[in-house]
Scaffold this motif. Structure first.
Motif, short mmCIF file in Angstrom:
data_model
loop_
_atom_site.label_atom_id
_atom_site.label_comp_id
_atom_site.label_asym_id
_atom_site.label_seq_id
_atom_site.Cartn_x
_atom_site.Cartn_y
_atom_site.Cartn_z
N UNK A 17 13.93 18.34 -23.59
CA UNK A 17 13.68 19.55 -24.40
C UNK A 17 13.89 20.81 -23.58
N UNK A 18 13.40 20.80 -22.32
CA UNK A 18 13.57 21.98 -21.44
C UNK A 18 15.06 22.21 -21.10
N UNK A 19 15.72 21.07 -20.88
CA UNK A 19 17.15 21.18 -20.56
C UNK A 19 17.93 21.77 -21.72
N UNK A 20 17.56 21.32 -22.91
CA UNK A 20 18.23 21.87 -24.09
C UNK A 20 17.96 23.37 -24.25
N UNK A 21 16.70 23.74 -24.02
CA UNK A 21 16.35 25.17 -24.15
C UNK A 21 17.11 26.00 -23.11
N UNK A 22 17.11 25.47 -21.84
CA UNK A 22 17.82 26.20 -20.79
C UNK A 22 19.32 26.28 -21.07
N UNK A 23 19.84 25.14 -21.49
CA UNK A 23 21.28 25.12 -21.80
C UNK A 23 21.62 26.05 -22.95
N UNK A 24 20.72 26.05 -23.97
CA UNK A 24 20.95 26.97 -25.09
C UNK A 24 20.91 28.42 -24.66
N UNK A 25 19.93 28.69 -23.76
CA UNK A 25 19.84 30.09 -23.26
C UNK A 25 21.08 30.51 -22.50
N UNK A 26 21.53 29.56 -21.63
CA UNK A 26 22.75 29.87 -20.85
C UNK A 26 23.93 30.05 -21.77
N UNK A 27 24.03 29.16 -22.77
CA UNK A 27 25.15 29.27 -23.70
C UNK A 27 25.11 30.58 -24.47
N UNK A 28 23.89 30.98 -24.87
CA UNK A 28 23.77 32.26 -25.60
C UNK A 28 24.18 33.44 -24.72
N UNK A 29 23.77 33.37 -23.42
CA UNK A 29 24.12 34.47 -22.51
C UNK A 29 25.64 34.57 -22.35
N UNK A 30 26.28 33.37 -22.17
CA UNK A 30 27.74 33.40 -22.03
C UNK A 30 28.42 33.88 -23.30
N UNK A 31 27.80 33.57 -24.45
CA UNK A 31 28.37 34.04 -25.72
C UNK A 31 28.32 35.56 -25.80
N UNK A 32 27.17 36.11 -25.38
CA UNK A 32 27.04 37.58 -25.38
C UNK A 32 28.05 38.22 -24.43
N UNK A 33 28.15 37.66 -23.21
CA UNK A 33 29.11 38.19 -22.23
C UNK A 33 30.54 38.10 -22.75
N UNK A 34 30.84 36.96 -23.38
CA UNK A 34 32.19 36.80 -23.91
C UNK A 34 32.47 37.82 -25.01
N UNK A 35 31.43 38.02 -25.84
CA UNK A 35 31.62 39.03 -26.90
C UNK A 35 31.83 40.44 -26.34
#
Length: 648
Positions: A17-35
């Motif tokens: 669960x923690x890994x998923x949350x961390x991975x989701x956070x990282x993915x969201x951050x990269x999505x923002x940066x990409x945008x």
């Protein structure tokens, strides 16, 4: 201690669960940066490209070629000549003072020029070039180019500079250009960006300043690559601007040169006008000056010479000077009295040599008097008492009204500096100006062009042209602008009865052609060019009763600045007038003896091809003397017509 299977399973779930949350956070951050990257790289690409270009590319103005000025026949009066000069750039020079010392060993460079350059260098940015030497000879420019390796920051340049090939002849008409000053900029609400270019020049007086907007032209632009300090690296492209409009004046350069030479060293002015259309053929003020001295800044020494001269060479006496017109004003008084019906051409006035009114005695110039005088004789012999008498009958207001109809007391609209309105006084004027009532003595003085009456040579020429033509002639100085010829509108009639004008003209004819006329010695012998005119002598000092009793001091016994002004006006030919001339010689003495001969010579020169008036037009007894005099005039060789530049 071994963990149970249940504990192990719970721990694994928590980690996943923690890994998923961390991975989701990282993915969201990269999505923002990409945008954000897409926004900057794609959506805002044009804006950032523009900002980058503006940091790298500088747009600078290219001064346009100034419009040229020509005479009526296309002869160049004000043009642009190739100008060799040397500039220095502080950023490249390093020790500017040392470089200037080396430069002084290569070309003539006086200490004041070095000091001026150092002052200018300190005032400007390090990368702005400053002029060191201007209007150089090609040989000196070549020396600078050869020695360039030892002169860092020094650059030889070739540009255009204003030049006046006829210098003194047109100084007061055309004027001159000079560097833009802070005072020039302060006068403008929205100054042209061109005016802020270092060393850019604009008109200062005369046609150069009054036609500045048409002569200046429109700037071009060039794009250059600059470094972080603003220094130019290379030129990328350029768009040339539009040259200023060429202007053609109504003046004939050869006639202007003759008139200027004819005035000589006198403090004087002369104006010649075409009676048929108002074209100013010549308008001169003497002494004159060389406008080329002002183009790059006149020296203190040269300027002091001009300002300390009591003959005032910088003043344009032809339009700025306001003088008592003296007896040249008598035609105004005569026409006012004729039109009012208080006299006719045959009315006689007795002149005993003086006129008494209000307990005062007003003298005629002829101490013994003229006896019984008619209109024609009053003009011919310039009897003052005749005009004292008729002025009392007609009154100052009607005299002033006539004066204004003939062009006095008004500013004539020419593109020249400081044109005077003169003074055409009446009762209302005196109340407004001095808060005093008009007096009988004021009318008497005004009747012969003294007292408050003041007129310029230009106004006197207009007055003469209007009397000769019967029309409200207006002077015109500009013939064409660019390719556009300016229209000449027909002058309206003055509204003065033709018979009255003919009576006055006949009196002016008698001045020149009757043996007792004051201008008889200046008569024209050629029947096709007969001159009609009027002399005038205006006092600049009061003559006391005691001096009059013991004998008035002659002008040649007085200091120059206390002598009378000499005036003369005339038109020719008498039967079909073509030219009107007015001359004022400051402190010249007698109008007939000093100004009269100039008027005759100018009128004859205007009526003939030149370069000199024909000797056959002078009385035989005078031809030998006049031939010697005319041949000695310092006339210049005027270059033939110069074709104005063509326009696409």
């Amino acid at each position: 201690m071994r963990r149970s299977a249940r504990d192990t399973e719970d721990s694994a779930r928590k980690v996943n669960r923690r890994a998923l949350l961390l991975g989701g956070g990282v993915a969201a951050m990269f999505a923002v940066l990409a945008g954000r990257m897409r926004y900057l790289a794609v959506d805002q690409a044009d804006q950032f490209k523009l900002l980058a270009e503006e940091n790298r590319i500088s747009i600078r103005l290219i001064p346009p070629n100034r419009g040229q000025i020509f005479d009526r026949n296309g002869r160049l009066i004000a043009g642009n000549e190739q100008n060799y000069r040397v500039v220095i750039t502080r950023e490249d020079a390093g020790d500017v003072e040392e470089v200037l010392k080396r430069l002084a060993e290569v070309i003539p460079l006086p200490p004041e020029a070095i000091e001026r350059t150092l002052t200018e260098v300190r005032r400007h940015s390090p990368f702005v070039p400053v002029i060191v030497a201007d209007r150089m000879a090609w040989e000196d420019l070549s020396k600078v180019a050869i020695n360039a390796p030892s002169l860092p920051g020094v650059t030889p340049e070739v540009g255009l500079s204003r030049a006046y090939p006829l210098d003194t002849d047109f100084a007061h008409v055309v004027g001159y250009v000079g560097p833009v000053s802070e005072n020039d900029l302060a006068k403008l609400d929205y100054p042209d960006p061109l005016l802020k270019i270092p060393e850019f020049q604009i008109g200062k007086i005369g046609v150069e300043t009054w036609m500045e907007d048409r002569l200046r032209g429109r700037a071009g632009t060039k794009r250059i690559e600059v470094n972080a300090y603003g220094r130019m690296m290379r030129e990328i492209d350029r768009v040339e601007g539009d040259a200023g409009d060429d202007i053609r004046l109504t003046i004939d350069a050869e006639i202007q040169d003759f008139v200027q030479a004819r005035l000589g060293s006198e403090s004087a002015a002369a104006v010649a006008i075409d009676v048929t259309n108002g074209d100013v053929l010549a308008i001169c003020s003497s002494p004159s000056f060389d406008p080329n001295l002002f183009v790059r800044g006149i020296s203190y020494k040269d300027y002091a010479i001009l300002t300390e001269d009591d003959h005032r060479p910088l003043a344009n006496k032809a339009v700025q000077g306001a003088y008592p017109p003296g007896s040249t004003f008598k035609m105004v008084t005569a026409l006012a009295a004729l039109e009012a019906g208080v006299i006719n051409a045959d009315t006689s006035v007795y002149c005993p040599g003086h006129y008494e009114t209000g307990g005062r005695r007003f003298h005629c110039w002829k101490r013994g008097g003229h006896g019984a005088v008619s209109l024609a004789r009053s003009l011919s012999e310039s009897c003052d008492v005749y005009y004292y008498d008729i002025a009392q009958r007609v009154g100052i207001d009607k005299i002033a009204e006539m004066g204004r109809r003939l062009g006095l007391g008004m500013r004539h609209d020419l593109p020249m500096s400081a044109i005077t309105e003169g003074v055409m006084p009446d009762k209302a004027w005196k109340r407004l100006r001095y808060d005093q009532e008009w007096r009988i003595g004021d009318t008497i003085n005004a009747s012969i062009g003294q007292g408050y009456v003041l007129a310029s040579p230009l106004q006197l020429a207009v007055m003469t042209a209007r009397i000769a033509s019967g029309r409200a002639i207006l002077p015109r100085l500009v013939r064409s602008i660019g390719d556009q010829e300016l229209p000449v509108s027909e002058a309206p009639p003055l509204g003065i009865d033709g018979a009255l004008l003919r009576a006055v003209r006949q009196g002016m004819h008698s001045v020149m052609n009757d043996r007792r006329g004051t201008g008889y010695s200046n008569r024209v012998a050629d029947p096709a060019m007969v001159l009609a005119g009027k002399s005038g002598t205006s006092q600049v000092r009061n003559i006391s009763a005691a001096e009059r009793a013991r004998g008035v001091i002659s002008n040649d016994q007085l200091p120059w600045n206390r002598r009378d002004h000499a005036l003369f006006v005339g038109f020719a030919p008498f039967e079909a007038p073509k030219v009107a001339v007015a001359v004022v010689v400051e402190h010249g003495g007698g109008g007939s003896s000093v100004a009269g001969p100039i008027v005759r010579d100018v009128a004859l020169r205007c009526l003939t091809p030149g370069p000199l008036p024909p000797l056959s037009a002078y009385p035989k007894s005078q031809r030998g003397r006049i031939e010697t005099f005319l041949n000695a005039l310092p006339l210049r060789r005027i270059e033939p017509e110069v074709t104005a530049r063509s326009r696409a």
